[in-house]
Design a protein around this motif. Sequence first.
Motif, PDB file in Angstrom:
ATOM      1  N   THR A  91      45.483  45.134  39.128  1.00 35.77           N
ATOM      2  CA  THR A  91      44.900  45.488  37.831  1.00 35.77           C
ATOM      3  C   THR A  91      43.962  46.690  37.890  1.00 35.77           C
ATOM      4  O   THR A  91      42.922  46.685  37.239  1.00 35.77           O
ATOM      5  CB  THR A  91      44.128  44.296  37.250  1.00 35.77           C
ATOM      6  OG1 THR A  91      43.075  43.942  38.159  1.00 35.77           O
ATOM      7  CG2 THR A  91      45.037  43.115  37.028  1.00 35.77           C
ATOM      8  N   GLY A 251      40.624  41.200  34.723  1.00 35.90           N
ATOM      9  CA  GLY A 251      41.570  42.311  34.825  1.00 35.90           C
ATOM     10  C   GLY A 251      42.794  42.039  33.986  1.00 35.90           C
ATOM     11  O   GLY A 251      43.100  40.880  33.660  1.00 35.90           O
ATOM     12  N   SER A 252      43.496  43.091  33.616  1.00 32.17           N
ATOM     13  CA  SER A 252      44.721  42.913  32.845  1.00 32.17           C
ATOM     14  C   SER A 252      45.627  44.124  33.002  1.00 32.17           C
ATOM     15  O   SER A 252      45.200  45.202  33.413  1.00 32.17           O
ATOM     16  CB  SER A 252      44.406  42.683  31.355  1.00 32.17           C
ATOM     17  OG  SER A 252      43.723  43.793  30.816  1.00 32.17           O
ATOM     18  N   CYS A 266      41.750  47.695  28.794  1.00 30.98           N
ATOM     19  CA  CYS A 266      40.325  47.374  28.892  1.00 30.98           C
ATOM     20  C   CYS A 266      39.873  46.434  27.782  1.00 30.98           C
ATOM     21  O   CYS A 266      38.925  45.652  27.970  1.00 30.98           O
ATOM     22  CB  CYS A 266      39.478  48.648  28.888  1.00 30.98           C
ATOM     23  SG  CYS A 266      39.596  49.656  27.396  1.00 30.98           S
ATOM     24  N   THR A 269      40.544  42.961  28.908  1.00 29.60           N
ATOM     25  CA  THR A 269      39.705  42.707  30.079  1.00 29.60           C
ATOM     26  C   THR A 269      38.260  42.452  29.677  1.00 29.60           C
ATOM     27  O   THR A 269      37.606  41.536  30.195  1.00 29.60           O
ATOM     28  CB  THR A 269      39.777  43.899  31.043  1.00 29.60           C
ATOM     29  OG1 THR A 269      41.136  44.090  31.447  1.00 29.60           O
ATOM     30  CG2 THR A 269      38.919  43.671  32.275  1.00 29.60           C
ATOM     31  N   THR A 382      40.128  46.710  35.287  1.00 28.55           N
ATOM     32  CA  THR A 382      39.390  45.703  36.046  1.00 28.55           C
ATOM     33  C   THR A 382      37.913  45.853  35.729  1.00 28.55           C
ATOM     34  O   THR A 382      37.408  46.975  35.649  1.00 28.55           O
ATOM     35  CB  THR A 382      39.589  45.885  37.565  1.00 28.55           C
ATOM     36  OG1 THR A 382      40.975  45.939  37.872  1.00 28.55           O
ATOM     37  CG2 THR A 382      38.952  44.733  38.339  1.00 28.55           C
TER      38      THR A 382
END
Length: 389
Positions: A91, A251-252, A266, A269, A382
């Motif tokens: 991520t 995270g994504s 973001c 996240t 992240t």
Amino acid sequence: MSARKVPEAYITGVGQSEVGVKLTRHPLLLTVDAVREALDEAGLSIAQIDGVSTYPGRVAAMPGFSPVGADELVDALGIRASWYAGGGEITSQLGAVTAAVGAIRSGQARHVICFRTVYEAAAMARPDEYPMQRRDRSEGNSQWFSPFNALSAVTWTAQYAMRHVKKYGLTREQLGQIALTDRAHAALNPRALVREPLSMDEYLSARMISSPLCLYDCDRFTDASTVLIVSAGDALDEVRCTPIRIEAMAGSVERLSWDQAEWMACYATGRDLWKRTDYKPSDVDTAQLYDGFSFQALAWIESLGFCEVGEGGKFIEGGQRIALDGELPLNTFGGQIGAGRLHGFGFAHEAVTQLRGSAGARQVRGEPKVAVAASGGGPLATALLLVRD
């Protein structure tokens, strides 16, 4: 049978090599320089290191982008690693830190060196030594970009920035505060790549790269290595520095092709980070937010809840809120726009430095106890919430 207590994870030693452009020192040696500084600060020896984590691992096709892999560092320093990893399918850059935390919490390691080494300026200056692979066809993620000559992430990021211009009224004067603030803070950082201040007139008169982003909205290729040591809470009696606890992580990933994604990663996240802690955005004393391009930092400000979505431009207008003495001191080391493209790791390095009160002329006033560090722009993100207990 009693359950095993999961150890907390802390950032202990931090280190950084020389930061420059077109350096001649080998990137592996820059990495070793940063490791030595981190070990010295932590009071650890290489014999105590049992893990290594990096992003994105060695990338043979782009030797300047990632010239050193985890295995090379293990070999060079004689590390006896019980766990190590290096890869780009995570991520974003600080995902290497979250991976290290997983190793700590699962008992696979006690002290993990996390590093990011970049050598892009030197590689571009010496293409015979660091040749990039050339392709004769467009495939993979590049099929979404290269047919349209959209080869730089500035073009991809500009689309999100332009939506804020059209939908929320973001102005160039507002956006420019990210670059001006970065440059003002970089002037106080002896390791920063660019230490000259930037005026609003200079910013507004700079050539446009991809509307609404101009030259000064972009970071620049840099040669450097940054190291963070992640240690287990039950191993803190082995270190001599002030440990900084990793309170929460998130995270994504969303559409690596950047195609048709409504929001940068973001935003998801930022929401997730606050679900994993009792702290709130109002508790944060300083924010170190990814700014490969200035709009990315603005998006992180919104996504982390420091203001409402669409209100980022108004939040940073005038620059007072994000100044060193403001309510949310931003990128106090200069960010990537001022300090150099340390590719994500510089934000966590600075967050730790601030929480330890060792930032010198750029130190945030008072005694900061909570910081957020974030990496990634576009489909990867992240965030780390760091706390000095």
